[in-house]
Design a protein around this motif. Structure first.
Motif, PDB file in Angstrom:
ATOM      1  N   HIS A 150      -7.467 -34.299  38.655  1.00  0.00           N
ATOM      2  CA  HIS A 150      -7.073 -33.916  37.301  1.00  0.00           C
ATOM      3  C   HIS A 150      -8.106 -34.314  36.251  1.00  0.00           C
ATOM      4  O   HIS A 150      -8.140 -33.715  35.176  1.00  0.00           O
ATOM      5  N   VAL A 151      -8.901 -35.332  36.545  1.00  0.00           N
ATOM      6  CA  VAL A 151      -9.858 -35.848  35.565  1.00  0.00           C
ATOM      7  C   VAL A 151     -11.242 -35.922  36.213  1.00  0.00           C
ATOM      8  O   VAL A 151     -11.376 -36.448  37.327  1.00  0.00           O
ATOM      9  N   ARG A 152     -12.233 -35.436  35.511  1.00  0.00           N
ATOM     10  CA  ARG A 152     -13.605 -35.564  35.994  1.00  0.00           C
ATOM     11  C   ARG A 152     -14.095 -36.975  35.659  1.00  0.00           C
ATOM     12  O   ARG A 152     -14.315 -37.306  34.495  1.00  0.00           O
ATOM     13  N   ARG A 173     -15.133 -49.515  37.953  1.00  0.00           N
ATOM     14  CA  ARG A 173     -14.522 -48.738  36.883  1.00  0.00           C
ATOM     15  C   ARG A 173     -15.044 -47.312  36.875  1.00  0.00           C
ATOM     16  O   ARG A 173     -16.229 -47.070  37.138  1.00  0.00           O
ATOM     17  N   LEU A 174     -14.155 -46.363  36.560  1.00  0.00           N
ATOM     18  CA  LEU A 174     -14.515 -44.967  36.357  1.00  0.00           C
ATOM     19  C   LEU A 174     -13.939 -44.532  35.016  1.00  0.00           C
ATOM     20  O   LEU A 174     -12.902 -45.047  34.576  1.00  0.00           O
ATOM     21  N   LYS A 175     -14.565 -43.564  34.378  1.00  0.00           N
ATOM     22  CA  LYS A 175     -14.069 -43.089  33.085  1.00  0.00           C
ATOM     23  C   LYS A 175     -14.091 -41.565  33.031  1.00  0.00           C
ATOM     24  O   LYS A 175     -14.791 -40.902  33.806  1.00  0.00           O
ATOM     25  N   GLY A 176     -13.299 -41.015  32.092  1.00  0.00           N
ATOM     26  CA  GLY A 176     -13.231 -39.571  31.913  1.00  0.00           C
ATOM     27  C   GLY A 176     -12.388 -39.232  30.701  1.00  0.00           C
ATOM     28  O   GLY A 176     -11.844 -40.124  30.027  1.00  0.00           O
ATOM     29  N   LEU A 177     -12.238 -37.932  30.423  1.00  0.00           N
ATOM     30  CA  LEU A 177     -11.410 -37.481  29.304  1.00  0.00           C
ATOM     31  C   LEU A 177      -9.940 -37.603  29.679  1.00  0.00           C
ATOM     32  O   LEU A 177      -9.523 -37.176  30.751  1.00  0.00           O
ATOM     33  N   CYS A 178      -9.162 -38.174  28.798  1.00  0.00           N
ATOM     34  CA  CYS A 178      -7.748 -38.426  29.088  1.00  0.00           C
ATOM     35  C   CYS A 178      -6.983 -37.115  29.285  1.00  0.00           C
ATOM     36  O   CYS A 178      -7.094 -36.198  28.463  1.00  0.00           O
ATOM     37  N   PRO A 179      -6.185 -36.991  30.353  1.00  0.00           N
ATOM     38  CA  PRO A 179      -5.408 -35.769  30.578  1.00  0.00           C
ATOM     39  C   PRO A 179      -4.137 -35.701  29.743  1.00  0.00           C
ATOM     40  O   PRO A 179      -3.447 -34.689  29.742  1.00  0.00           O
ATOM     41  N   PHE A 180      -3.813 -36.806  29.019  1.00  0.00           N
ATOM     42  CA  PHE A 180      -2.546 -36.870  28.297  1.00  0.00           C
ATOM     43  C   PHE A 180      -2.687 -36.610  26.803  1.00  0.00           C
ATOM     44  O   PHE A 180      -1.698 -36.500  26.100  1.00  0.00           O
ATOM     45  N   VAL A 190       1.001 -39.523  38.844  1.00  0.00           N
ATOM     46  CA  VAL A 190       1.513 -38.300  39.468  1.00  0.00           C
ATOM     47  C   VAL A 190       2.798 -37.848  38.779  1.00  0.00           C
ATOM     48  O   VAL A 190       3.024 -36.651  38.570  1.00  0.00           O
ATOM     49  N   GLN A 191       3.658 -38.813  38.413  1.00  0.00           N
ATOM     50  CA  GLN A 191       4.881 -38.456  37.703  1.00  0.00           C
ATOM     51  C   GLN A 191       4.575 -37.702  36.413  1.00  0.00           C
ATOM     52  O   GLN A 191       5.199 -36.692  36.108  1.00  0.00           O
ATOM     53  N   ARG A 192       3.610 -38.211  35.646  1.00  0.00           N
ATOM     54  CA  ARG A 192       3.309 -37.615  34.345  1.00  0.00           C
ATOM     55  C   ARG A 192       2.594 -36.281  34.486  1.00  0.00           C
ATOM     56  O   ARG A 192       2.908 -35.321  33.775  1.00  0.00           O
ATOM     57  N   THR A 193       1.632 -36.208  35.370  1.00  0.00           N
ATOM     58  CA  THR A 193       0.844 -34.974  35.480  1.00  0.00           C
ATOM     59  C   THR A 193       1.568 -33.868  36.230  1.00  0.00           C
ATOM     60  O   THR A 193       1.341 -32.684  35.963  1.00  0.00           O
ATOM     61  N   ARG A 205       2.687 -30.706  30.494  1.00  0.00           N
ATOM     62  CA  ARG A 205       2.217 -31.714  31.445  1.00  0.00           C
ATOM     63  C   ARG A 205       1.212 -31.133  32.438  1.00  0.00           C
ATOM     64  O   ARG A 205       0.364 -31.848  32.964  1.00  0.00           O
ATOM     65  N   LEU A 206       1.314 -29.837  32.681  1.00  0.00           N
ATOM     66  CA  LEU A 206       0.361 -29.194  33.585  1.00  0.00           C
ATOM     67  C   LEU A 206      -0.937 -28.822  32.874  1.00  0.00           C
ATOM     68  O   LEU A 206      -1.848 -28.281  33.496  1.00  0.00           O
ATOM     69  N   GLY A 207      -0.995 -29.076  31.574  1.00  0.00           N
ATOM     70  CA  GLY A 207      -2.230 -28.836  30.834  1.00  0.00           C
ATOM     71  C   GLY A 207      -2.330 -27.486  30.158  1.00  0.00           C
ATOM     72  O   GLY A 207      -3.407 -27.105  29.686  1.00  0.00           O
ATOM     73  N   ALA A 208      -1.218 -26.730  30.080  1.00  0.00           N
ATOM     74  CA  ALA A 208      -1.259 -25.420  29.412  1.00  0.00           C
ATOM     75  C   ALA A 208      -1.513 -25.602  27.924  1.00  0.00           C
ATOM     76  O   ALA A 208      -0.983 -26.526  27.301  1.00  0.00           O
TER      77      ALA A 208
END
Length: 572
Positions: A5-7, A15-22, A54-57, A269-272
């Motif tokens: 879900h996140v690059r 540590r890893l970082k990316g753009l927040c999916p929320f 997983v619950q949130r996404t 939540r699916l990113g639409a």
């Protein structure tokens, strides 16, 4: 799992970082601790473990999230008591699918091919056929050790309440398996091959099948969302399938219901981000479109409404080879706000007070959201003011006043207007008649008054010899304040006698005092509204750390505006 879900890119040891999916952001504030197994966003403060992610996404319960992760890891999870019912329903539906697919060859397959579907598409969407007969599926189930109760709970059988006899729900129908967004087989839709009613029949509500939360084709179309593309919401199963076959893989359909708040929550939540509603151009299609433009959807997504130029539904248009028409429809259409306004104006017109009143009442549910981040509501208020010739501050006051909403009179409309209309001229004429009621004799009595209050007063003024005699008729009525105001505005020392002036001097003075207070409060409200408008323009461009503070300021100002209005109403 999070990487789906996140690059993610390295951000230091472990540590890893990316753009927040929320939440929307341009610079990455979302981090994953690979050693501890937790994620955290420094922007929106979302955090937790892989299960909560997983619950949130995926919009899942904890139990479903755990099972999904276990399945991906190849681990079998033993269900606790009470958790098995949905899993049983999936299994029973899978058994029925095998039966329906087995019976597809014949009239059903011929029908689907006539509708332009290829064998590959028919297989991809697992289409089948429920043959005629009362108990074909039931007999097959008995040979597989499945009970009547299991098929009843899955909605595959019907029980006659009088005789207790059970029989197949779906008979003589092409069968469309319905999967949820995770691909789980939750139910069916069945279509007859003749003119039998009902044309379509769905699985009834079960533990797994809740049609207000399901979108047909979403299990396939959800991959379309990862690239930021829009979902296209159409009317029927065949529309979805045919569009997918022709490369329009973002097509989905609701199951005979309008889009709901549950749909909005799932899609968010699916990113639409963008939705296009493509329904027929007939009255039913218009109704479906307006129902689909749910207030929640308009606030959460960029929504457009369109239809196929030929007037056909998408499946028939594509069967006729009109791919260009579908593409044209998807690149045109009106956004949600303009579509609502256009539909309301076309339905009621703007040439009469009644038409304007109905337009305002139809648009009210979408206009009344004062959330500063709901740009659609603010845009609709702006367009409504332009189309109806209404002062923005007057519209906001009307939206905030529940009492005025219940009784939106011609006088209220005239007061909200930004320009002089025929009704304004009626009020001006009434003002002169209140100065000298004898002028009423100059009218021929055939004038079709547009303003309802003017019409009532004109009838009451027949034979009256003084303004006070007219006012007596409306003591305690909504028209009383209007009459006093018009008397005050039209008073001229050269035309009003001393005696008459004394008779209503007390009322006039009371109105004047109230008017001064009203103007002062209005000035205060206008000042605060200007500050709110400025903050709204600044908030979107402000850094995330400052946005919360600015939103709080907006909320405080809006509460202060409401307090001023309540104080004015209580003193009126």
């Amino acid at each position: 799992m999070i990487g789906e879900h996140v690059r993610l890119t390295p951000a230091g040891k472990g540590r890893l970082k990316g753009l927040c999916p929320f939440h929307k952001e341009k610079s990455p504030s979302f981090q994953v601790d690979t050693e501890q197994g937790y994620y955290y966003c420094f922007g929106c403060k979302a955090g937790g473990d892989i299960f909560s992610f997983v619950q949130r996404t995926e919009n899942l319960s904890f139990g479903d999230a755990m099972r999904k992760l276990a399945e991906q890891a190849g681990i079998q999870v033993e269900a606790k008591y009470g958790e098995k019912s949905s899993r049983d329903l999936y299994d029973v539906n899978a058994f029925a699918l095998e039966y329906f697919r087995e019976h597809l060859p014949g009239v059903a397959l011929e029908y689907l091919r006539r509708r332009g579907l290829t064998d590959e598409t028919i297989a991809a969407f697992e289409l089948g056929y429920a043959p005629d007969g009362w108990d074909g599926l039931l007999k097959r189930a008995r040979t597989k050790g499945l009970s009547e109760r299991q098929l009843l709970e899955a909605g595959l059988l019907i029980e006659n309440p009088e005789s207790g006899r059970v029989y197949d729900r779906f008979r003589g129908r092409v069968m469309f398996p319905i999967r949820d967004h995770l691909g789980r087989l939750v139910g069916y839709g069945g279509r007859v091959l003749d003119d039998t009613k009902p044309k379509y029949l769905n699985t009834p509500e079960t533990e797994a099948f809740r049609k207000g939360e399901l979108l047909y084709g979403l299990d396939k179309a959800r991959t379309h969302l990862k690239g930021g593309s829009e979902l296209v919401v159409v009317e029927g199963y065949m529309d979805v399938i045919t569009m997918h076959q022709h490369g329009f893989t973002g097509a989905v359909a609701s199951l005979g219901t309008a889009l709901t708040a549950e749909h909005a929550t799932l899609l968010e939540r699916l990113g639409a981000q963008k939705l296009t509603l493509m329904f027929d151009q007939d009255e039913a299609g218009l109704k479906a479109t307006l129902s689909g433009l749910d207030q929640v959807l308009g606030a959460k997504f960029r929504v457009r409404a369109t239809s196929v130029p030929s007037g056909k539904d998408p499946a028939d248009a594509l069967l006729a080879g009109d791919i260009v028409g579908i593409r044209q429809a998807l690149t045109s259409g009106l956004d949600e706000v303009h579509y609502r306004v256009q539909a309301a104006v076309e339905a009621h017109g703007l040439s009469t007070s009644e038409g304007k009143r109905r337009v305002l009442m139809q648009l009210l549910p979408r206009m009344q959201n004062l959330d500063p981040l709901d740009e659609g509501a603010e845009q609709m208020r702006t367009i409504a003011c332009e189309q109806l010739g209404i002062k923005p501050e007057a519209l906001m006051e009307w939206i905030a006043s529940k009492a005025k909403r219940r009784q939106l009179t011609d006088t209220h409309l005239a007061g909200m207007s930004t320009h002089r209309t025929e009704e304004d001229r009626e009020l001006a004429l009434l003002r002169q008649l209140l100065v000298d009621p004898s002028l009423l004799a100059k009218l021929d009595g055939s004038t079709p008054w547009r303003n309802e209050s003017v019409r009532k007063v004109m009838l009451a003024a027949q034979g009256a010899h003084s303004p006070d005699a007219i006012l007596d008729v409306f003591r305690g009525q909504p028209e009383e304040q209007l009459l006093i105001r018009l008397m005050f505005e039209g008073r001229d020392a050269g035309t009003i006698g001393r005696a008459n002036s004394q008779q209503y001097e007390q009322n006039v003075n009371a109105y004047a005092a109230a008017a001064v207070d009203d103007i002062q409060v209005s000035m205060s409200i206008d000042s605060m509204r200007a500050e709110v408008d400025l903050l709204k323009k600044q908030v979107m461009a402000a850094p995330p750390a400052e946005q919360l503070s600015m939103l709080k300021q907006i909320q405080e100002l809006q509460r202060a505006i409401e307090a001023e209005k309540r104080a004015r109403r209580s003193s009126a």
